[in-house]
Design a protein around this motif. Structure first.
Motif, PDB file in Angstrom:
ATOM      1  N   CYS A 168       0.830  -1.210   0.000  1.00  0.00           N
ATOM      2  CA  CYS A 168       0.000   0.000   0.000  1.00  0.00           C
ATOM      3  C   CYS A 168       0.865   1.261   0.000  1.00  0.00           C
ATOM      4  CB  CYS A 168      -0.939   0.000   1.193  1.00  0.00           C
ATOM      5  SG  CYS A 168      -2.235  -1.246   1.080  1.00  0.00           S
ATOM      6  N   THR A 169       2.005   1.208   0.669  1.00  0.00           N
ATOM      7  CA  THR A 169       2.924   2.356   0.659  1.00  0.00           C
ATOM      8  C   THR A 169       3.418   2.622  -0.761  1.00  0.00           C
ATOM      9  OG1 THR A 169       3.636   1.896   2.909  1.00  0.00           O
ATOM     10  CG2 THR A 169       5.113   3.236   1.561  1.00  0.00           C
ATOM     11  N   ILE A 203      -0.325  14.709  -0.789  1.00  0.00           N
ATOM     12  CA  ILE A 203      -1.245  13.719  -0.228  1.00  0.00           C
ATOM     13  C   ILE A 203      -0.662  12.310  -0.350  1.00  0.00           C
ATOM     14  CG2 ILE A 203      -3.517  12.645  -0.509  1.00  0.00           C
ATOM     15  CD1 ILE A 203      -4.538  15.430  -1.367  1.00  0.00           C
ATOM     16  N   SER A 204      -0.077  11.993  -1.507  1.00  0.00           N
ATOM     17  CA  SER A 204       0.463  10.644  -1.705  1.00  0.00           C
ATOM     18  C   SER A 204       1.682  10.393  -0.806  1.00  0.00           C
ATOM     19  CB  SER A 204       0.826  10.408  -3.171  1.00  0.00           C
ATOM     20  OG  SER A 204       1.960  11.164  -3.535  1.00  0.00           O
ATOM     21  N   ILE A 212      -1.769  16.460  -5.126  1.00  0.00           N
ATOM     22  CA  ILE A 212      -1.773  14.993  -5.043  1.00  0.00           C
ATOM     23  C   ILE A 212      -0.434  14.457  -4.572  1.00  0.00           C
ATOM     24  CG2 ILE A 212      -1.132  14.584  -7.444  1.00  0.00           C
ATOM     25  CD1 ILE A 212      -3.627  12.536  -5.416  1.00  0.00           C
ATOM     26  N   LYS A 213       0.663  15.160  -4.909  1.00  0.00           N
ATOM     27  CA  LYS A 213       1.978  14.676  -4.496  1.00  0.00           C
ATOM     28  C   LYS A 213       2.138  14.744  -2.975  1.00  0.00           C
ATOM     29  CE  LYS A 213       4.415  15.537  -8.758  1.00  0.00           C
ATOM     30  NZ  LYS A 213       5.494  16.223  -9.442  1.00  0.00           N
ATOM     31  N   ALA A 247       0.313   9.983   2.755  1.00  0.00           N
ATOM     32  CA  ALA A 247      -0.341   8.678   2.879  1.00  0.00           C
ATOM     33  C   ALA A 247       0.699   7.559   2.927  1.00  0.00           C
ATOM     34  CB  ALA A 247      -1.310   8.460   1.729  1.00  0.00           C
ATOM     35  N   ALA A 248       1.745   7.665   2.111  1.00  0.00           N
ATOM     36  CA  ALA A 248       2.793   6.645   2.102  1.00  0.00           C
ATOM     37  C   ALA A 248       3.513   6.590   3.457  1.00  0.00           C
ATOM     38  CB  ALA A 248       3.780   6.909   0.976  1.00  0.00           C
ATOM     39  N   ALA A 286       0.620   4.129  -2.739  1.00  0.00           N
ATOM     40  CA  ALA A 286       0.400   5.549  -2.431  1.00  0.00           C
ATOM     41  C   ALA A 286       1.455   6.418  -3.099  1.00  0.00           C
ATOM     42  CB  ALA A 286       0.415   5.762  -0.921  1.00  0.00           C
ATOM     43  N   LEU A 287       2.666   5.906  -3.216  1.00  0.00           N
ATOM     44  CA  LEU A 287       3.726   6.703  -3.850  1.00  0.00           C
ATOM     45  C   LEU A 287       3.528   6.838  -5.359  1.00  0.00           C
ATOM     46  CD1 LEU A 287       6.914   5.524  -1.942  1.00  0.00           C
ATOM     47  CD2 LEU A 287       5.815   7.764  -1.836  1.00  0.00           C
ATOM     48  N   MET A 304       0.586   6.808  -6.821  1.00  0.00           N
ATOM     49  CA  MET A 304      -0.756   7.322  -7.070  1.00  0.00           C
ATOM     50  C   MET A 304      -0.771   8.577  -7.957  1.00  0.00           C
ATOM     51  SD  MET A 304      -3.742   8.163  -4.274  1.00  0.00           S
ATOM     52  CE  MET A 304      -2.775   9.387  -3.426  1.00  0.00           C
ATOM     53  N   PRO A 305       0.168   9.530  -7.825  1.00  0.00           N
ATOM     54  CA  PRO A 305       0.100  10.731  -8.684  1.00  0.00           C
ATOM     55  C   PRO A 305       0.188  10.433 -10.181  1.00  0.00           C
ATOM     56  CG  PRO A 305       1.595  11.115  -6.857  1.00  0.00           C
ATOM     57  CD  PRO A 305       1.197   9.683  -6.816  1.00  0.00           C
TER      58      PRO A 305
END
Length: 139
Positions: free
Chosen positions: A86-87, A105-106, A102-103, A109-110, A90-91, A93-94
């Motif tokens: 998941c990490t 946030i990602s 988004i960067k 989140a990571a 999340a990385l 995701m952008p």
């Protein structure tokens, strides 16, 4: 070899302790050796022989952890692998989502996912290890 304390002799054919009253081993029918009665007097070794009953020996534990502890260890490992997956998700995701900031946030989140996975893994493994150590000390 005769054991004076228990009045027994050791059959050399099948390693069975036999009563000194018998001249033949009841297990393998081997004759009692003549030197069995003389060995204790000559060597003095027979008095120092320790006779252990191996039929009541405790089995050696095959696994390091009990079932409960193994469940904790496996759950910890699964949480770690899923957390790392998941990490990574999340990385990256952008690259797939268009959104403002988004960067940030990602990355946030990571970091949170990685921290959660590592802390959960460490706690579950520690609880399993403490349980194993306490079980060893009780014995």
């Amino acid at each position: 070899m005769e054991n004076n304390a228990n009045n027994e002799w050791l059959c050399r054919n099948c390693n069975t302790l036999v009563s000194s009253e018998l001249s033949v081993c009841p297990n393998c029918r081997a004759d009692r050796p003549e030197e069995a009665s003389n060995e204790a007097k000559i060597d003095g070794i027979a008095e120092s022989v320790v006779v252990e009953n191996y039929t009541n020996a405790q089995p050696v534990p095959k696994s390091k952890y009990t079932f409960r502890e193994a469940v904790l260890v496996n759950a910890a490992d699964i949480i770690l692998v899923l957390g790392l997956f998941c990490t990574f998700g999340a990385l990256i995701m952008p690259m797939f989502v268009e959104m403002d900031n988004i960067k940030i946030i990602s990355i946030s989140a990571a970091i949170l996912l990685f921290a959660f996975a590592m802390i959960s893994w460490a706690l579950l493994r520690t609880v399993a290890d403490i349980s194993r150590r306490l079980r060893k000390e009780e014995k």
